[in-house]
Design a protein around this motif. Structure first.
Motif, PDB file in Angstrom:
ATOM      1  N   VAL A 519       0.679  -1.418   0.240  1.00 21.50           N
ATOM      2  CA  VAL A 519       0.115  -0.390  -0.222  1.00 21.50           C
ATOM      3  C   VAL A 519       1.179   0.781  -0.341  1.00 21.50           C
ATOM      4  CG1 VAL A 519      -1.940   1.174   1.717  1.00 21.50           C
ATOM      5  CG2 VAL A 519      -1.759  -0.846   0.745  1.00 21.50           C
ATOM      6  N   ARG A 520       1.989   0.992   0.680  1.00 21.14           N
ATOM      7  CA  ARG A 520       2.745   2.464   0.848  1.00 21.14           C
ATOM      8  C   ARG A 520       3.599   3.202  -0.735  1.00 21.14           C
ATOM      9  NH1 ARG A 520       5.115   0.352   5.805  1.00 21.14           N
ATOM     10  NH2 ARG A 520       6.848  -0.525   4.684  1.00 21.14           N
ATOM     11  N   ARG A 521       3.901   1.774  -1.030  1.00 17.52           N
ATOM     12  CA  ARG A 521       4.573   1.549  -2.422  1.00 17.52           C
ATOM     13  C   ARG A 521       3.155   2.479  -3.314  1.00 17.52           C
ATOM     14  NH1 ARG A 521       5.984  -1.422  -7.331  1.00 17.52           N
ATOM     15  NH2 ARG A 521       7.757  -1.159  -8.157  1.00 17.52           N
ATOM     16  N   ALA A 522       2.339   1.919  -3.495  1.00 18.82           N
ATOM     17  CA  ALA A 522       1.326   1.916  -4.357  1.00 18.82           C
ATOM     18  C   ALA A 522       0.451   3.481  -4.001  1.00 18.82           C
ATOM     19  CB  ALA A 522      -0.087   1.299  -4.379  1.00 18.82           C
ATOM     20  N   GLN A 523       0.513   4.419  -3.384  1.00 21.51           N
ATOM     21  CA  GLN A 523      -0.350   5.058  -2.613  1.00 21.51           C
ATOM     22  C   GLN A 523       1.030   6.068  -3.280  1.00 21.51           C
ATOM     23  OE1 GLN A 523      -1.317   5.056   1.142  1.00 21.51           O
ATOM     24  NE2 GLN A 523      -3.692   4.322   1.006  1.00 21.51           N
ATOM     25  N   SER A 524       2.386   5.994  -2.937  1.00 23.06           N
ATOM     26  CA  SER A 524       3.404   7.478  -3.085  1.00 23.06           C
ATOM     27  C   SER A 524       3.914   7.212  -4.587  1.00 23.06           C
ATOM     28  CB  SER A 524       4.636   6.752  -2.332  1.00 23.06           C
ATOM     29  OG  SER A 524       4.568   5.291  -3.205  1.00 23.06           O
ATOM     30  N   ALA A 525       2.532   6.265  -5.253  1.00 26.61           N
ATOM     31  CA  ALA A 525       3.295   6.617  -6.270  1.00 26.61           C
ATOM     32  C   ALA A 525       1.579   7.196  -7.823  1.00 26.61           C
ATOM     33  CB  ALA A 525       3.311   5.205  -7.291  1.00 26.61           C
ATOM     34  N   GLY A 526       0.800   7.347  -6.253  1.00 21.64           N
ATOM     35  CA  GLY A 526       0.009   7.917  -7.087  1.00 21.64           C
ATOM     36  C   GLY A 526      -1.292   7.002  -7.185  1.00 21.64           C
ATOM     37  N   ARG A 527      -0.998   6.015  -6.724  1.00 20.07           N
ATOM     38  CA  ARG A 527      -2.227   5.250  -7.458  1.00 20.07           C
ATOM     39  C   ARG A 527      -3.682   4.914  -6.468  1.00 20.07           C
ATOM     40  NH1 ARG A 527       0.890   5.148 -10.564  1.00 20.07           N
ATOM     41  NH2 ARG A 527       1.723   3.032 -12.725  1.00 20.07           N
ATOM     42  N   ASP A 528      -4.359   4.740  -7.503  1.00 17.38           N
ATOM     43  CA  ASP A 528      -5.786   4.692  -6.239  1.00 17.38           C
ATOM     44  C   ASP A 528      -6.050   3.545  -5.375  1.00 17.38           C
ATOM     45  OD1 ASP A 528      -8.321   5.192  -5.313  1.00 17.38           O
ATOM     46  OD2 ASP A 528      -9.209   4.734  -7.015  1.00 17.38           O
ATOM     47  N   VAL A 529      -5.435   3.531  -4.317  1.00 17.54           N
ATOM     48  CA  VAL A 529      -5.581   2.237  -3.231  1.00 17.54           C
ATOM     49  C   VAL A 529      -6.203   2.760  -2.031  1.00 17.54           C
ATOM     50  CG1 VAL A 529      -4.084   0.354  -2.080  1.00 17.54           C
ATOM     51  CG2 VAL A 529      -3.884   1.235  -4.813  1.00 17.54           C
ATOM     52  N   ARG A 530      -6.755   1.784  -1.274  1.00 20.64           N
ATOM     53  CA  ARG A 530      -7.257   2.118   0.163  1.00 20.64           C
ATOM     54  C   ARG A 530      -7.152   1.213   1.129  1.00 20.64           C
ATOM     55  NH1 ARG A 530     -10.627   6.887  -1.400  1.00 20.64           N
ATOM     56  NH2 ARG A 530     -10.241   7.327  -3.834  1.00 20.64           N
ATOM     57  N   TYR A 531      -7.004   1.436   2.115  1.00 21.08           N
ATOM     58  CA  TYR A 531      -6.518   0.231   3.303  1.00 21.08           C
ATOM     59  C   TYR A 531      -6.846   0.317   4.596  1.00 21.08           C
ATOM     60  CZ  TYR A 531      -2.263  -2.427   5.121  1.00 21.08           C
ATOM     61  OH  TYR A 531      -1.078  -3.670   5.895  1.00 21.08           O
ATOM     62  N   TRP A 532      -8.047  -0.579   4.302  1.00 19.33           N
ATOM     63  CA  TRP A 532      -8.504  -1.326   6.539  1.00 19.33           C
ATOM     64  C   TRP A 532      -7.512  -2.259   6.656  1.00 19.33           C
ATOM     65  CZ3 TRP A 532     -14.241  -1.836   4.209  1.00 19.33           C
ATOM     66  CH2 TRP A 532     -14.265  -1.285   4.102  1.00 19.33           C
ATOM     67  N   GLN A 533      -7.409  -1.810   8.088  1.00 19.20           N
ATOM     68  CA  GLN A 533      -6.251  -2.573   8.811  1.00 19.20           C
ATOM     69  C   GLN A 533      -7.358  -2.750   9.922  1.00 19.20           C
ATOM     70  OE1 GLN A 533      -2.282  -1.197   9.143  1.00 19.20           O
ATOM     71  NE2 GLN A 533      -3.194   0.664   8.244  1.00 19.20           N
ATOM     72  N   VAL A 534      -7.365  -4.444  10.396  1.00 15.73           N
ATOM     73  CA  VAL A 534      -8.464  -4.880  11.032  1.00 15.73           C
ATOM     74  C   VAL A 534      -7.869  -4.922  12.171  1.00 15.73           C
ATOM     75  CG1 VAL A 534     -10.730  -6.207  11.410  1.00 15.73           C
ATOM     76  CG2 VAL A 534      -9.929  -4.498   8.629  1.00 15.73           C
ATOM     77  N   ARG A 535      -8.439  -3.882  13.437  1.00 18.55           N
ATOM     78  CA  ARG A 535      -8.267  -4.262  14.468  1.00 18.55           C
ATOM     79  C   ARG A 535      -8.424  -6.260  15.267  1.00 18.55           C
ATOM     80  NH1 ARG A 535      -3.695  -1.559  15.753  1.00 18.55           N
ATOM     81  NH2 ARG A 535      -4.548   0.335  15.765  1.00 18.55           N
ATOM     82  N   ASN A 536      -7.766  -6.724  15.993  1.00 17.24           N
ATOM     83  CA  ASN A 536      -8.009  -8.540  16.419  1.00 17.24           C
ATOM     84  C   ASN A 536      -8.951  -8.934  15.038  1.00 17.24           C
ATOM     85  OD1 ASN A 536      -7.814  -7.119  19.451  1.00 17.24           O
ATOM     86  ND2 ASN A 536      -9.928  -5.825  19.237  1.00 17.24           N
ATOM     87  N   ALA A 537      -7.708  -9.126  14.917  1.00 15.74           N
ATOM     88  CA  ALA A 537      -8.270 -10.129  12.770  1.00 15.74           C
ATOM     89  C   ALA A 537      -7.113 -11.337  12.762  1.00 15.74           C
ATOM     90  CB  ALA A 537      -8.829  -9.169  12.427  1.00 15.74           C
ATOM     91  N   GLN A 538      -6.954 -12.177  12.442  1.00 19.97           N
ATOM     92  CA  GLN A 538      -6.043 -12.610  12.574  1.00 19.97           C
ATOM     93  C   GLN A 538      -6.449 -13.551  10.483  1.00 19.97           C
ATOM     94  OE1 GLN A 538      -6.482 -16.973  12.663  1.00 19.97           O
ATOM     95  NE2 GLN A 538      -8.264 -16.260  12.557  1.00 19.97           N
ATOM     96  N   HIS A 539      -5.428 -14.342  10.680  1.00 22.91           N
ATOM     97  CA  HIS A 539      -5.451 -14.831   9.129  1.00 22.91           C
ATOM     98  C   HIS A 539      -6.746 -16.137   8.780  1.00 22.91           C
ATOM     99  CE1 HIS A 539      -3.760 -14.990   4.840  1.00 22.91           C
ATOM    100  NE2 HIS A 539      -4.181 -16.790   5.091  1.00 22.91           N
ATOM    101  N   PHE A 540      -7.363 -16.508   9.788  1.00 15.13           N
ATOM    102  CA  PHE A 540      -8.064 -18.071   9.642  1.00 15.13           C
ATOM    103  C   PHE A 540      -9.508 -17.674  10.044  1.00 15.13           C
ATOM    104  CE2 PHE A 540      -3.475 -19.796   9.639  1.00 15.13           C
ATOM    105  CZ  PHE A 540      -3.533 -20.155   8.870  1.00 15.13           C
ATOM    106  N   ASP A 541     -10.523 -16.942   9.641  1.00 12.52           N
ATOM    107  CA  ASP A 541     -11.560 -17.292   9.728  1.00 12.52           C
ATOM    108  C   ASP A 541     -12.327 -18.343  10.117  1.00 12.52           C
ATOM    109  OD1 ASP A 541     -11.819 -14.451   9.581  1.00 12.52           O
ATOM    110  OD2 ASP A 541     -14.234 -14.618   7.910  1.00 12.52           O
ATOM    111  N   ALA A 542     -12.061 -19.509   9.370  1.00 15.00           N
ATOM    112  CA  ALA A 542     -12.375 -21.085   9.516  1.00 15.00           C
ATOM    113  C   ALA A 542     -12.067 -21.757  11.392  1.00 15.00           C
ATOM    114  CB  ALA A 542     -11.867 -21.812   8.291  1.00 15.00           C
ATOM    115  N   PHE A 543     -11.356 -20.751  11.981  1.00 14.93           N
ATOM    116  CA  PHE A 543     -10.814 -21.340  13.083  1.00 14.93           C
ATOM    117  C   PHE A 543     -11.436 -20.825  14.373  1.00 14.93           C
ATOM    118  CE2 PHE A 543      -6.833 -23.107  10.583  1.00 14.93           C
ATOM    119  CZ  PHE A 543      -7.148 -24.782  10.305  1.00 14.93           C
ATOM    120  N   LEU A 544     -11.811 -19.544  13.835  1.00 14.67           N
ATOM    121  CA  LEU A 544     -12.941 -19.178  14.932  1.00 14.67           C
ATOM    122  C   LEU A 544     -14.078 -19.725  15.260  1.00 14.67           C
ATOM    123  CD1 LEU A 544     -13.214 -14.997  13.775  1.00 14.67           C
ATOM    124  CD2 LEU A 544     -11.579 -16.385  14.870  1.00 14.67           C
TER     125      LEU A 544
END
Length: 603
Positions: A519-544
């Motif tokens: 995201v840093r690289r894309a945004q610094s190059a002027g690309r239309d990239v939006r970033y959501w960082q979700v607290r308390n979320a890990q990789h595997f929804d299935a293991f919830l």
């Protein structure tokens, strides 16, 4: 289900690439790929597109749909079981987890499926492509959602992501297994997987034909195709989108042609699928309207490639976790602590870490990981990958893929086989082999296939060998690192809106190593990239569905669906794209059901 083959017209003429109505006309042209093993099937009544007639209740069942004949399942049975396996491998369907109540839905979607093999230029093996066309498809508002399977899953590996969102909305949904998948080949029996998922002899139209004369063991496409499929992820996604247009031409001939100029295309994926759609976004040609990437495995300048941090974690994390308190369960401490203590001692004896006792050794391993960017949150969530032996599984298979090794050539001497009760390699049974296509995740161990190491009593030797393919020198290391360099991602094309969503606690693909630098690289190059960082979320929804994980973590899928909603509304001219956000969430705690307020969804 009707298995009558359909001849889908292959567009020999150029496809006119044009943007959706709100954007300038697309003018770039290119030839469509040639697809083989074309099939169409109909899915209505008790066998729909989204769940094979299982519905949410059937998907929640703890055991998979049974085969009438375990050794000879039918294509209908294999498909239904593959849907069950892939839904449960991606989504948290457990009661109280919110699926079907707070987010997502599993509704009957009648329609047709079109499937084929496609091959990117330069590859020796095909990837599977599949298009689901709902009966409710609106030819007046043409939309295609194209997705790549997460991990190394088979062709239905993104059903809970793309299918669940797109099919109820009347969009066609296109999938690719991106050169991986569950088309395992049993070399003992000389059997592989045909286009319909059933077993067949080698040379009988199999989805994967390994280049080997070996007569023992199990080969699978991700590790043994010699194609380094990750280098072509973006092209896999684009070919799936092209197949979608051809399939729509066949499904609705009176409304043809379907082109990139008159059909909206949104790409979505999570994990490896998220990395694949980001790679698709960088391809030339004005063919893609928007991208949504969840927890993407993506490698850019300033990032750490997956193989680097995976092999480090495989080696050090079991020991490092002894330095942390309050780890999620499982893995169970009573089983894990003795093994992790042994790992600390072995690492100390090998000179990898320091310390005169277990506590100081664990601190040494922990500090080594922290120094390379691991957070405590990622380490805690990474305990699950230690417990399921996922780090070793990824390292062994990806070393072979990156180095373009064939069966019997894998670095560090690893191979794959069914095992007997004495843990010695044996031939798979017919029933085991028949279930691989529907049950496997695409990378062993799993579904009765295991990693066979050359020194099973000295596992540290294999892990150090795998680590040295990144951290060391030599012909094999250069070969693997050359393959990793081929996976380096570029910038998304100008004008394509991209949304990236990642859990801050991801312990398999930490955002610091992947999405954040992208995201840093894309945004610094002027690309239309939006970033959501979700607290308390890990990789595997299935293991919830595991009580301690459900109490600690929130699912990521709701945010992927929401991002798709926002992107779609934006393309309709009904709203702006969301801004970057760090989303504060509230873990639901033990014994509680997830509430909408826990998700803290941006509004």
């Amino acid at each position: 289900m009707n298995l009558t083959p359909v001849r889908i017209a292959v567009a020999g003429a150029a496809l006119a690439l044009a943007a959706c109505a709100a954007q300038p006309p697309r003018t770039a042209k290119e030839s469509a790929p040639v697809f083989s093993q074309l099939r169409t099937t109909e899915h209505r009544g008790g066998d729909d597109l989204l769940s094979g007639g299982l519905g949410l209740a059937g998907l929640r069942a703890p055991t998979p749909p049974a085969f009438a004949d375990a050794e000879r399942p039918t294509p209908i049975e294999l498909r239904r079981r593959a849907l069950w396996s892939n839904w449960r491998g991606i989504a948290d369907l457990a009661p109280g987890g919110g699926y079907g109540e707070l987010y997502g839905r599993v509704v009957p979607v009648p329609g047709r499926e079109f499937s084929a093999y496609a091959t990117v230029p330069g590859a020796s093996q095909p990837h599977r492509v599949l298009v689901q066309v709902p009966d409710a498809f609106d030819a007046g508002k043409r939309c295609v959602v194209v997705a790549a399977s997460s991990g190394s899953r088979g062709i239905y590996g993104s059903i809970a992501v793309a299918g669940a969102w797109g099919l109820p909305k009347g969009c066609a949904v296109a999938y690719t297994d991106k050169g991986a998948g569950t088309d395992y080949v049993d070399l003992d029996a000389g059997q592989g997987v045909r286009a319909d998922g059933t077993g067949g002899a080698r040379g009988d139209g199999l989805a994967f034909e390994p280049a080997t004369d070996a007569t023992s063991g199990v080969a699978f496409k991700h590790a043994h195709s010699k194609d380094n499929p990750e280098a072509d992820w973006g092209r896999h996604v684009k070919q799936a989108a092209q197949f979608a247009l051809q399939s729509l031409d066949a499904a609705f001939p009176d409304a043809a042609p379907f082109t990139f100029g008159n059909t909206r295309v949104i790409a979505v994926g999570i994990s490896n699928g998220g990395g694949a759609v980001l790679r698709a976004a960088e391809l030339d040609g004005d063919w893609l309207d928007a991208v949504v990437a969840g927890e993407p495995n993506v490698f850019v300048e300033g990032a750490r490639p997956l193989y680097d941090y995976t092999t480090q974690a495989a080696l050090l994390m079991p020991c490092a976790l002894l330095h942390l308190q309050d780890l999620p369960q499982p893995p169970l401490a009573a089983q894990s602590v003795p093994l992790w203590t042994q790992r600390c001692a072995a690492l100390k004896a090998a000179g990898v870490i320091e310390g005169g006792d277990t506590a100081s050794q664990a601190r040494s391993a922990y500090e080594a990981m922290k120094a390379t960017g691991w957070t405590d949150e990622a380490l805690r969530a990474g305990a699950l990958s230690v417990g399921f032996d996922l780090w070793r599984a990824v390292a062994a298979a990806y070393a072979s893929a990156y180095g373009r090794y064939g069966f019997g050539e894998m670095p560090c001497g690893n191979r794959y086989s069914a095992l007997g009760t004495d843990f010695a390699p044996r031939a798979a049974t017919a029933a085991e082999r028949a279930a691989w296509w529907s049950d496997a995740s695409g990378i062993p161990p799993g579904a009765g296939v295991h990693i066979v190491e050359p020194n099973p009593t000295a596992p540290l030797t294999t892990l150090q060998c795998l680590r040295a393919l990144w951290a060391g020198e030599g012909a094999d290391a250069l070969r693997v690192k050359r393959g990793i360099a081929e996976t380096h991602a570029g910038l998304p094309r100008e004008g394509v809106p991209v949304m990236v969503i990642h859990g801050t606690d991801d312990g398999l693909i930490p955002p610091a190593f992947s999405s954040a630098p992208y995201v840093r690289r894309a945004q610094s190059a002027g690309r239309d990239v939006r970033y959501w960082q979700v607290r308390n979320a890990q990789h595997f929804d299935a293991f919830l569905g595991l009580p301690d994980y459900g109490a600690r973590y929130v699912p990521l899928l709701p945010y992927v669906y929401e991002a798709l909603d926002r992107v779609s509304a934006h393309l309709d001219g009904a709203g702006s794209l969301p801004t970057d956000a760090v989303i504060e969430t509230t873990p639901r705690g033990a014994g509680k059901a997830l509430r909408a307020s826990d998700l803290g969804m941006p509004r």
